[in-house]
Design a protein around this motif. Structure first.
Motif, PDB file in Angstrom:
ATOM      1  N   PHE A 429       0.834  -1.197   0.000  1.00  0.00           N
ATOM      2  CA  PHE A 429       0.000   0.000   0.000  1.00  0.00           C
ATOM      3  C   PHE A 429       0.872   1.252   0.000  1.00  0.00           C
ATOM      4  O   PHE A 429       2.065   1.219   0.325  1.00  0.00           O
ATOM      5  CB  PHE A 429      -0.926   0.018   1.222  1.00  0.00           C
ATOM      6  CG  PHE A 429      -1.883  -1.131   1.290  1.00  0.00           C
ATOM      7  CD1 PHE A 429      -3.088  -1.093   0.611  1.00  0.00           C
ATOM      8  CD2 PHE A 429      -1.568  -2.267   2.021  1.00  0.00           C
ATOM      9  CE1 PHE A 429      -3.977  -2.155   0.668  1.00  0.00           C
ATOM     10  CE2 PHE A 429      -2.438  -3.333   2.085  1.00  0.00           C
ATOM     11  CZ  PHE A 429      -3.648  -3.282   1.403  1.00  0.00           C
ATOM     12  N   LEU A 430       0.234   2.343  -0.350  1.00  0.00           N
ATOM     13  CA  LEU A 430       0.866   3.657  -0.321  1.00  0.00           C
ATOM     14  C   LEU A 430      -0.120   4.614   0.322  1.00  0.00           C
ATOM     15  O   LEU A 430      -1.330   4.555   0.042  1.00  0.00           O
ATOM     16  CB  LEU A 430       1.197   4.124  -1.737  1.00  0.00           C
ATOM     17  CG  LEU A 430       1.997   5.423  -1.872  1.00  0.00           C
ATOM     18  CD1 LEU A 430       3.446   5.177  -1.464  1.00  0.00           C
ATOM     19  CD2 LEU A 430       1.934   5.937  -3.309  1.00  0.00           C
ATOM     20  N   ALA A 431       0.360   5.469   1.197  1.00  0.00           N
ATOM     21  CA  ALA A 431      -0.506   6.454   1.841  1.00  0.00           C
ATOM     22  C   ALA A 431       0.024   7.849   1.549  1.00  0.00           C
ATOM     23  O   ALA A 431       1.243   8.068   1.493  1.00  0.00           O
ATOM     24  CB  ALA A 431      -0.579   6.217   3.340  1.00  0.00           C
ATOM     25  N   SER A 432      -0.892   8.788   1.377  1.00  0.00           N
ATOM     26  CA  SER A 432      -0.519  10.168   1.065  1.00  0.00           C
ATOM     27  C   SER A 432      -1.294  11.126   1.949  1.00  0.00           C
ATOM     28  O   SER A 432      -2.456  10.891   2.284  1.00  0.00           O
ATOM     29  CB  SER A 432      -0.791  10.477  -0.410  1.00  0.00           C
ATOM     30  OG  SER A 432      -2.134  10.186  -0.750  1.00  0.00           O
ATOM     31  N   ALA A 433      -0.647  12.213   2.325  1.00  0.00           N
ATOM     32  CA  ALA A 433      -1.264  13.256   3.154  1.00  0.00           C
ATOM     33  C   ALA A 433      -1.269  14.556   2.374  1.00  0.00           C
ATOM     34  O   ALA A 433      -0.304  14.875   1.681  1.00  0.00           O
ATOM     35  CB  ALA A 433      -0.498  13.423   4.459  1.00  0.00           C
ATOM     36  N   SER A 434      -2.355  15.306   2.497  1.00  0.00           N
ATOM     37  CA  SER A 434      -2.534  16.460   1.620  1.00  0.00           C
ATOM     38  C   SER A 434      -3.045  17.694   2.353  1.00  0.00           C
ATOM     39  O   SER A 434      -3.665  17.609   3.422  1.00  0.00           O
ATOM     40  CB  SER A 434      -3.503  16.097   0.490  1.00  0.00           C
ATOM     41  OG  SER A 434      -3.840  17.226  -0.282  1.00  0.00           O
ATOM     42  N   LYS A 435      -2.810  18.794   1.710  1.00  0.00           N
ATOM     43  CA  LYS A 435      -3.344  20.073   2.166  1.00  0.00           C
ATOM     44  C   LYS A 435      -4.862  20.109   2.069  1.00  0.00           C
ATOM     45  O   LYS A 435      -5.509  20.967   2.680  1.00  0.00           O
ATOM     46  CB  LYS A 435      -2.733  21.194   1.321  1.00  0.00           C
ATOM     47  CG  LYS A 435      -3.094  22.598   1.751  1.00  0.00           C
ATOM     48  CD  LYS A 435      -2.455  23.629   0.822  1.00  0.00           C
ATOM     49  CE  LYS A 435      -2.882  25.044   1.192  1.00  0.00           C
ATOM     50  NZ  LYS A 435      -2.299  26.041   0.256  1.00  0.00           N
ATOM     51  N   ASP A 436      -5.453  19.178   1.315  1.00  0.00           N
ATOM     52  CA  ASP A 436      -6.912  19.168   1.155  1.00  0.00           C
ATOM     53  C   ASP A 436      -7.641  18.568   2.353  1.00  0.00           C
ATOM     54  O   ASP A 436      -8.834  18.265   2.289  1.00  0.00           O
ATOM     55  CB  ASP A 436      -7.311  18.422  -0.121  1.00  0.00           C
ATOM     56  CG  ASP A 436      -6.948  16.942  -0.084  1.00  0.00           C
ATOM     57  OD1 ASP A 436      -6.521  16.450   0.980  1.00  0.00           O
ATOM     58  OD2 ASP A 436      -7.084  16.275  -1.131  1.00  0.00           O
ATOM     59  N   LYS A 437      -6.907  18.344   3.481  1.00  0.00           N
ATOM     60  CA  LYS A 437      -7.457  17.853   4.751  1.00  0.00           C
ATOM     61  C   LYS A 437      -7.742  16.360   4.740  1.00  0.00           C
ATOM     62  O   LYS A 437      -8.475  15.858   5.605  1.00  0.00           O
ATOM     63  CB  LYS A 437      -8.737  18.622   5.142  1.00  0.00           C
ATOM     64  CG  LYS A 437      -8.584  20.128   5.177  1.00  0.00           C
ATOM     65  CD  LYS A 437      -9.909  20.804   5.508  1.00  0.00           C
ATOM     66  CE  LYS A 437      -9.782  22.314   5.419  1.00  0.00           C
ATOM     67  NZ  LYS A 437     -11.057  22.997   5.725  1.00  0.00           N
ATOM     68  N   THR A 438      -7.210  15.646   3.769  1.00  0.00           N
ATOM     69  CA  THR A 438      -7.432  14.210   3.707  1.00  0.00           C
ATOM     70  C   THR A 438      -6.118  13.461   3.608  1.00  0.00           C
ATOM     71  O   THR A 438      -5.085  14.018   3.227  1.00  0.00           O
ATOM     72  CB  THR A 438      -8.296  13.822   2.490  1.00  0.00           C
ATOM     73  OG1 THR A 438      -7.525  14.010   1.287  1.00  0.00           O
ATOM     74  CG2 THR A 438      -9.565  14.646   2.412  1.00  0.00           C
ATOM     75  N   ALA A 439      -6.190  12.186   3.960  1.00  0.00           N
ATOM     76  CA  ALA A 439      -5.122  11.231   3.666  1.00  0.00           C
ATOM     77  C   ALA A 439      -5.777  10.115   2.858  1.00  0.00           C
ATOM     78  O   ALA A 439      -6.949   9.780   3.076  1.00  0.00           O
ATOM     79  CB  ALA A 439      -4.503  10.686   4.940  1.00  0.00           C
TER      80      ALA A 439
END
Length: 709
Positions: A429-439
């Motif tokens: 898996f790959l996880a990403s964190a964003s300025k859009d308030k979501t991961a």
């Protein structure tokens, strides 16, 4: 160059040829018109002659039917589609000349969508901004304003900017708005709406052909009538005839007039005399369409007579009804062609087959859709709407049913800058964190989105996988730490202890405890239930990491210092000074070395045990934002880092030589992470809202899913 006499000779020859052809055609017509039954009375005595003659005439006429040219206003189901919502709102001022009863002319519709490189895992589709991809840039001369990295807004050294992991960003970068343009054009039948041609002037009024302005109420009634008629037709198609009749009676909007109903029934029953008598009710163009429609009907009549072995009557139709139409003499010549071949090419299956239904569909192309609604029209509109939504979704890659209850959007992208990315420990898996308030959690086996983690109230700047990959921690600008289930995507716990943004978090190897660091000068050791085990105070933590044994924690702070903590004694072992602001830290697999990014465009490799810098890497652009680097490759022989100039830099770890600069992102590359199971693959995340997977060219062919840009 030829002489004028040669040209005259050529013209004369062409003229004679044309005159000869015309003479032959006229002679053929004269003979055909003077034919009588007696001329063919002995044909049956010739072996196989009767059968050959029968199918020769029948097949030739059928092919003539298929070759009939359609008018430009014929229905085109492959034209660009309307969205589901716009189908019900297209009576607005912007599209008042459009009708639900026919399609747009495909030549009048232009759709422009943003495209994404196949190396993207996520990219903007419905967001307010978009960076052009390499393919799109090549179409625009290869230049884009965001290429000018030096033109980015300059930063301030204000201490308040330290709250953001994208520190010292004073203002948002202006981005390009993706365009979607639909040029309004005529409908499928000359822009006709219920038989009235509408012409848009300045958008404030619509003028009918009689010069009277249509009021809003009339427009609303027109749309209401169209919807009712389409619903009646759909009910009849589904077998709800009684409900359809009730709707017609209550609304006062019949699907079609009694004359049109008789015409339809006459075609399906083969009552050709009745069919032709009803022509005046169809509002056909007598200069064009009447001849074509008469030819189609009489040809069907002729073919059915041939099929029934009524040759005498068939010849009468051919001579007295088809020939006088003077419609394409070439088709009349073709009646004497090979019968079996013509019948096969025509795919005419007889009166008891589908030929009459096909004839009715062909005739409808010449009749206003407001008079005779196209077959299965509502179903066609819904299919068009879902098709447009499917092709508009850049990441649609499934055969799952698209519901009509809501607009379709594949939830497959971040809508703002991506600040952090990390592989799971098992590499699946790959996880990403964003300025859009979501991961977002992604599957690297199917390349599909698994879960969107949405509960944060502000930007998500960091995340960490549990040792067994069953849980994931996220933290960010809303001062909270959240614990999630990877399997269900459910938020298991929300920890609200920090008073400033939580900048980093990490798990201990037992999977039962974790540590969080914050700008509030407090670092906490937690149990899974959210109870505090220990607290360290004094340092405004920017990033932290824990060794595999769980015995040591290394952290960097905003005071340009590197801190080492003994997790068994929970005491600080050492503090090392750096000469610039630190933005990230990464531990080597043996936990003996730490990689630090500095705002002075340098990356330092520290020997933690000897507490000294052993290598320095130069080249990447950094000074305003949080940029991260990592170890990678076989035996972690490479150093890879993001950069503010939209590139990725790769160095040889031991030699500190820059060996590769990778382009692809548009905007700062904020985070990179190397796969723990594949030494040839790493991921990157950037301000362009994308995550990219990188690998050697030999590994780029994953059904278009992974590609080195």
């Amino acid at each position: 160059m030829g002489s004028s006499s040669d040209n005259d000779k050529k013209i004369s020859i062409d003229s004679q040829s044309n005159e000869s052809t015309t003479t032959k055609e006229n002679q053929f017509l004269i003979v055909l018109k003077n034919l009588s039954w007696q001329d063919f009375e002995n044909i049956g005595k010739i072996p196989c002659a009767r059968k050959s003659f029968l199918y020769g005439i029948g097949g030739g006429a059928t092919v003539g039917s298929l070759r009939t040219s359609s008018r430009g206003n014929s229905v085109n189901n492959d034209a660009h589609q309307l969205s589901l919502q716009s189908l019900l709102e297209s009576a607005s001022a912007a599209v008042t000349s459009h009708t639900l009863l026919s399609n747009f002319d495909e030549d009048q519709v232009s759709l422009t969508f943003p495209f994404a490189s196949s190396s993207h895992i996520t990219s903007p589709s419905n967001s307010s901004s978009s960076f052009p991809t390499d393919e799109l840039r090549s179409q625009t001369g290869g230049y884009h304003p965001r290429d000018e990295v030096d033109d980015y807004p300059q930063a301030s050294d204000s201490d308040s900017d330290l709250r953001s992991p994208k520190r010292l960003r004073l203002e948002e970068i202006t981005e390009i708005q993706p365009a979607m343009r639909i040029n309004q054009g005529e409908n499928g039948v000359g822009g006709s709406t219920n038989g009235v041609s509408l012409n848009s002037s300045n958008g404030d009024s619509q003028n009918a052909t009689n010069g009277q302005a249509l009021t809003d109420s009339r427009m609303q009634r027109t749309r209401q009538q169209e919807l009712v008629r389409l619903m009646v037709q759909a009910m009849q198609d589904m077998g709800y005839s009684q409900s359809a009749a009730t709707l017609e009676q209550e609304s006062g909007f019949p699907l079609e007039s009694s004359a049109v109903a008789k015409f339809r029934d006459g075609v399906l029953k083969g009552d050709w005399a009745l069919v032709e008598s009803l022509f005046p009710t169809l509002e056909l163009d007598h200069n064009k369409d009447v001849v074509v429609v008469r030819f189609l009907i009489r040809q069907q009549k002729y073919l059915e007579l041939l099929e029934a072995r009524q040759i005498k009557k068939a010849l009468i139709v051919l001579r007295n009804e088809l020939t006088p139409l003077d419609f394409n003499l070439e088709r009349l010549h073709s009646l004497s062609s090979n019968a079996e071949d013509l019948r096969r090419r025509a795919e005419w299956d007889g009166a008891k087959g589908t030929s009459r239904q096909k004839l009715l569909v062909e005739i409808q192309k010449y009749i206003s859709p407001s008079i005779m609604v196209r077959e299965h029209r509502l179903e066609t509109l819904l299919e068009q709407a879902t098709t447009l939504q499917r092709i508009s979704c850049l990441y649609h890659n499934t055969n799952e049913y698209i519901s009509l209850y809501s607009d379709h959007v594949c939830d497959r992208q971040h809508t703002d800058e991506v600040w952090y990315v990390a592989f799971s420990n098992n590499g699946r898996f790959l996880a990403s964190a964003s300025k859009d308030k979501t991961a977002i959690i992604w599957s690297l086996e199917t390349w599909n989105l698994v879960h969107v983690l949405r509960d944060h109230m502000d930007c998500v700047s960091f995340l960490s996988w549990s040792p067994d990959d069953s849980k994931i921690l996220t933290c960010g600008q809303d001062n909270v730490l959240k614990l999630w289930s990877v399997e269900s995507g459910e938020c298991l716990n929300t920890i609200k202890k920090h008073e400033e943004p939580v900048t980093a978090c990490a798990w201990l190897p037992d999977g039962k405890r974790f540590i969080s660091g914050s700008q509030d000068k407090n670092t906490y050791l937690w149990n899974l239930d959210g109870t505090i085990v220990h607290k360290w105070s004094g340092a405004r933590i920017a990033d932290l990491a824990i060794n595999k044994e769980g015995t040591r924690m290394v952290a960097i702070c905003h005071d340009n210092k590197l801190h080492i903590y003994d997790l068994e004694t929970r005491k600080e072992e050492a503090i090392m000074d750096e000469n610039a602001k630190l933005t990230s830290i990464c531990l080597s697999s043996d936990c003996k070395y730490a990689l630090l990014n500095l705002s002075t465009k340098e990356i330092h490799l520290w020997d933690i045990d000897e507490r000294r810098i052993v290598r320095k890497y130069f080249g990447q652009k950094q000074g305003r934002f949080v940029i991260r680097s990592c170890f990678g490759g076989i035996d972690q022989g490479f150093i890879v880092s993001g950069s503010e100039d939209s590139k990725i830099y790769v160095w040889h770890r031991e030699h500190a030589d820059l060996i590769e600069t990778l382009s692809g992102h548009k905007g700062s590359v904020n985070s990179v992470n190397w796969s723990p199971i594949d030494p040839y693959m790493f991921a990157s995340a950037g301000d362009d809202k994308t995550i990219r997977i990188w690998g050697p060219p030999s590994s780029a062919d994953h059904n278009g899913k992974m590609k080195t840009p």
